[in-house]
Design an enzyme around this catalytic site. Structure first.
Site, PDB file in Angstrom:
ATOM      1  N   TYR A  72       0.868  -1.172   0.006  1.00 35.75           N
ATOM      2  CA  TYR A  72       0.092  -0.036  -0.021  1.00 35.75           C
ATOM      3  C   TYR A  72       0.753   1.260   0.089  1.00 35.75           C
ATOM      4  CZ  TYR A  72       0.766   0.976   4.974  1.00 35.75           C
ATOM      5  OH  TYR A  72       1.313   1.139   6.423  1.00 35.75           O
ATOM      6  N   GLU A  94      11.624   2.323  14.444  1.00 33.87           N
ATOM      7  CA  GLU A  94      10.808   3.391  13.915  1.00 33.87           C
ATOM      8  C   GLU A  94       9.621   3.417  14.769  1.00 33.87           C
ATOM      9  OE1 GLU A  94       9.572   2.661   9.716  1.00 33.87           O
ATOM     10  OE2 GLU A  94       9.482   0.438  10.260  1.00 33.87           O
ATOM     11  N   ARG A  97      -8.140 -21.043  -1.610  1.00 33.92           N
ATOM     12  CA  ARG A  97      -7.041 -20.427  -0.542  1.00 33.92           C
ATOM     13  C   ARG A  97      -5.901 -21.674  -0.749  1.00 33.92           C
ATOM     14  NH1 ARG A  97      -5.274 -22.034   4.667  1.00 33.92           N
ATOM     15  NH2 ARG A  97      -4.321 -20.267   5.715  1.00 33.92           N
ATOM     16  N   LYS A 114       6.409  -1.994   1.974  1.00 33.12           N
ATOM     17  CA  LYS A 114       5.465  -1.442   2.584  1.00 33.12           C
ATOM     18  C   LYS A 114       4.070  -2.527   2.447  1.00 33.12           C
ATOM     19  CE  LYS A 114       3.184   3.147   3.216  1.00 33.12           C
ATOM     20  NZ  LYS A 114       3.400   3.083   4.565  1.00 33.12           N
ATOM     21  N   ARG A 162       8.237   4.030  -4.639  1.00 31.80           N
ATOM     22  CA  ARG A 162       8.361   2.974  -3.581  1.00 31.80           C
ATOM     23  C   ARG A 162       7.348   1.831  -3.625  1.00 31.80           C
ATOM     24  NH1 ARG A 162       7.654   5.157   2.487  1.00 31.80           N
ATOM     25  NH2 ARG A 162       5.327   5.386   1.773  1.00 31.80           N
TER      26      ARG A 162
HETATM   27  N1  PDD Z   1       2.696   5.139   7.304  1.00 30.98           N
HETATM   28  N2  PDD Z   1       7.305   3.785   8.800  1.00 30.98           N
HETATM   29  C1  PDD Z   1       6.100   2.811   9.075  1.00 30.98           C
HETATM   30  C2  PDD Z   1       6.094   1.722   9.814  1.00 30.98           C
HETATM   31  C3  PDD Z   1       5.056   3.514   8.219  1.00 30.98           C
HETATM   32  O1  PDD Z   1       4.100   2.921   8.386  1.00 30.98           O
HETATM   33  C4  PDD Z   1       5.254   4.803   7.668  1.00 30.98           C
HETATM   34  C5  PDD Z   1       3.796   5.290   6.860  1.00 30.98           C
HETATM   35  C6  PDD Z   1       6.389   5.680   7.791  1.00 30.98           C
HETATM   36  C7  PDD Z   1       6.682   7.041   7.185  1.00 30.98           C
HETATM   37  O2  PDD Z   1       6.490   6.671   5.701  1.00 30.98           O
HETATM   38  P1  PDD Z   1       6.157   7.899   4.817  1.00 30.98           P
HETATM   39  O3  PDD Z   1       6.671   9.231   5.195  1.00 30.98           O
HETATM   40  O4  PDD Z   1       6.442   7.551   3.424  1.00 30.98           O
HETATM   41  O5  PDD Z   1       4.751   8.337   4.950  1.00 30.98           O
HETATM   42  C8  PDD Z   1       7.317   4.860   8.263  1.00 30.98           C
HETATM   43  C9  PDD Z   1       1.525   5.329   6.358  1.00 30.98           C
HETATM   44  C10 PDD Z   1       1.369   6.993   6.726  1.00 30.98           C
HETATM   45  C11 PDD Z   1       0.303   4.744   6.908  1.00 30.98           C
HETATM   46  O6  PDD Z   1       0.675   3.502   7.342  1.00 30.98           O
HETATM   47  O7  PDD Z   1      -0.702   5.212   7.051  1.00 30.98           O
END
Ligand code: PDD
Length: 286
Positions: A33, A182, A101, A150, A52
């Site tokens: 996503y 993070e 599945r 992601k 990304r």
């Molecule tokens: N989350 N680290 C994690 C684990 C994240 O899920 C996100 C973003 C970031 C920051 O990435 P970016 O600057 O590209 O948004 C770092 C999004 C916003 C979410 O899951 O809603």
């Protein structure tokens, strides 16, 4: 108001949009996503998110069902149809619905599922939270080892947010081998002696699009940046802390595990970086 959403080539009212119960995103969290912010009705850092996305798909051997130009058009049409001035666009691609599945991936002719929807967030840029700062707790990082991709497997980050809430805080910073990786949905930073410190890029963290922009702006403003891991104790002893994400931009962090960071109020570096980020991003929004 009923939103207009996008599913596999069609714009539909949200209550008419459907995905198969055999979709691998639903059964296996086999999907990726992106979240892109909208300010002044324009997209922030669309190119970064599209790049990304392509990387996440590539790492999982998943087919990209849409060209970047067409994806931009879908983003713009959803902003227009839903009259979004400030808000977010959520995009998800899964490996699609197989006949049954099955842990092994379906054949290449299985079409991926592509879904996008908007979230209207008036006042996103002028967040009251950014003026007071947020409180975080530290928790063990119990996610999988490919956090650079992601994916939609977000149960542990959800659990982390609930742990923070139960502790009377706003969010959690995750810790592995004694160092902060993070935040549950953001990248983490501290400031010490004027230097901005944030974890170096690796498979341990998501390579934040906001992180890349903020570090570039910081360097352009002659601020010193050091990309390395830091501990909870170091963060508690820092002058300032903050996090970055597409949904929160630059957000000051004023407390970690009950200890005030710096003065316990948003610091000058975080405040300045938020201003620079919003100003500069607005200028190049598309
Ligand atoms: N989350 N680290 C994690 C684990 C994240 O899920 C996100 C973003 C970031 C920051 O990435 P970016 O600057 O590209 O948004 C770092 C999004 C916003 C979410 O899951 O809603």
């Amino acid at each position: 108001m009923t939103r207009t959403v996008y599913v596999n080539g069609k714009y539909l009212p949200e209550n008419e949009a459907t995905v198969s119960i055999f979709d691998r995103g639903f059964l296996f969290a086999d999907g990726v996503y992106e979240v892109t912010s909208v300010l002044d009705g324009k997209l922030i850092d669309f190119d970064g998110h599209a790049k990304r996305l392509a990387r996440s798909l590539g790492e999982l051997g998943m087919r990209n069902p849409i060209e970047t130009e067409d994806l931009l058009e879908v983003h713009r049409e959803l902003v227009r149809a839903n009259n979004i001035i400030e808000g977010l666009i959520y995009l998800q691609i899964t490996r699609g619905a197989a006949a049954d599945r099955d842990f092994t991936y379906p054949s290449d002719d299985t079409p991926p599922t592509l879904v996008l929807f908007t979230q209207n967030k008036p006042g996103l840029a002028d967040s009251p939270m950014a003026k007071v700062g947020i409180k975080v707790i530290s928790i063990e990082d119990q996610r999988w080892a490919r956090r650079d991709i992601k994916t939609v497997q977000l149960l542990y980050p959800s659990m982390g947010k609930m742990m923070a809430k139960a502790a009377g805080c706003d969010d959690a910073w995750m810790v592995e081998d004694g160092a902060v990786t993070e935040g549950t949905s953001n990248n983490a930073y501290i400031v010490k002696g004027g230097k901005i410190i944030t974890r170096h890029l690796s498979n341990d963290i998501l390579h934040g699009i906001t992180r890349a922009a903020v570090l570039r702006f910081a360097r352009e403003a002659q601020m010193e940046v050091e990309e390395r891991a830091f501990t909870v104790a170091e963060a508690q002893d820092a002058d300032e802390a903050f996090f970055t994400s597409a949904s929160a931009f630059v957000m000051p962090v004023v407390e970690l595990d009950g200890a005030a960071i710096g003065t316990g109020a948003p610091g000058p570096v975080a405040t300045r970086l938020r201003e620079i980020y919003l100003d500069e991003s607005r200028k190049v929004a598309i």
